[in-house]
Write an enzyme that holds these catalytic residues in place. Structure first.
Site, short mmCIF file in Angstrom:
data_model
loop_
_atom_site.label_atom_id
_atom_site.label_comp_id
_atom_site.label_asym_id
_atom_site.label_seq_id
_atom_site.Cartn_x
_atom_site.Cartn_y
_atom_site.Cartn_z
N GLY A 161 5.19 8.36 1.87
CA GLY A 161 5.99 8.12 3.07
C GLY A 161 6.99 6.99 2.82
CG HIS A 162 5.63 2.98 2.11
ND1 HIS A 162 4.28 3.08 1.87
CD2 HIS A 162 5.75 2.22 3.23
CE1 HIS A 162 3.61 2.42 2.80
NE2 HIS A 162 4.48 1.88 3.64
CB ALA A 175 -0.96 -0.01 1.19
#
Ligand code: PAF
Length: 293
Positions: A41-42, A37
């Site tokens: 941020g990732h 998902a």
């Protein structure tokens, strides 16, 4: 398996083979553990890894052991095709995407428990959660043996749990914390934001606003911690949140900071919050510097 320039490994053996070939060329390796998902941020973690290493591995594994029996394991958002595309665009070299049996083969009984730090805050509200995180992260670190692994400060307690386990188990991997990425209105990016209804999404930024206001109040009136926390909790409740905790803790070990009237802050602290909006559980945190710091 390769998709364009990016490789996908489904076994520990294939992961280790790729890492060994890079090591033979003296290339540094960064690991970004994720449950998919993928959001910005990732991708911030991937950017941080790219800046420090020639090769970046991202893992994509929705870890059943870190979800409680009544939590959202089944509903957790899964879209491997779009995650792989996002990783590829961000310049990930290899995605480690093991099936559950590769990580937890029949007979798997080992549990990594990090004492103290994983028993408070989220650890108290979600029993067993950090054991699941510590177990899978130990495995990922040992399977990949990167130079560094990257974790978001959004999950601040998780970051400290991982730092502790790497230190305690002598796992020779640097643990890097990366600043939280926020939407324009302040809401911390999280895969679970996808659960929010449009109306809840409008309310959700209140969480960060309350953290910021509470932190300023503490900075202005360091002897009024208890009052500032009570005010913050009241503001969240008034906005429609069910508050699990809003607490000021020692930034290094999450030990208590005395909130008694008249108590003062004497070192770096972290203000942490967990609250539910409808069926969605949100967490966030910000640093609170010591007075004059
Ligand atoms: O932060 C997460 O997404 C997970 O807890 C992690 C670190 C990938 C372990 O499953």
């Amino acid at each position: 398996m390769a998709t364009g320039g990016m490789e996908v490994a489904r076994s520990v053996e294939a992961l280790r083979r790729a890492v060994a070939s890079w090591r033979a060329r003296r290339e540094r390796v960064g690991l970004v553990p994720t449950m998919g998902a993928i959001h910005d941020g990732h991708l911030g973690l991937v950017r941080a890894a790219r800046a420090q290493a020639e090769r970046v591995v991202a893992s994509l594994f929705v870890n059943p052991k870190q979800f409680g029996p009544s939590e959202d394991f089944a509903a957790y958002p899964r879209d491997a095709a779009s995650d792989l595309a996002a990783f590829e665009t961000a310049g990930v070299d290899l995605v480690f995407m093991p099936p559950v049996e590769e990580m937890y083969p029949p007979g798997f009984v080992t549990n990594v428990h990090v004492g103290g730090i994983s028993e408070t805050l989220d650890g108290a509200v979600r029993p067993g959660h950090f054991d699941g995180v510590a177990t899978i992260v130990s495995k990922l670190l040992l399977q990949c043996l990167p130079d560094a692994a990257y974790f978001g400060e959004k999950d601040y307690q998780q970051l400290l749990v991982v730092r502790r386990l790497a230190r305690d188990l002598d796992i020779p991997v640097r643990i890097e914390g990366v600043a939280t990425v926020r939407a324009g209105d302040g809401l911390a990016l999280s895969s679970r934001n996808a659960y929010l209804s449009p109306a809840e999404r409008q309310i959700a930024p209140l969480l960060y606003r309350v953290l910021s206001e509470t932190s300023s109040l503490i900075a202005q009136h360091p002897d009024g911690l208890a009052g500032a926390l009570e005010r913050g909790i009241a503001a969240l409740r008034a906005g429609g949140f069910a508050v699990e905790y809003l607490e000021l803790r020692d930034a290094a070990d999450l030990g208590p900071v005395d909130p008694a009237p008249g108590a003062r802050l004497d070192g770096p602290a972290r203000l942490l919050v967990a609250a539910r909006l409808g069926r969605t559980r949100l967490i966030d945190n910000i640093p609170v510097p010591p007075p004059g710091g």
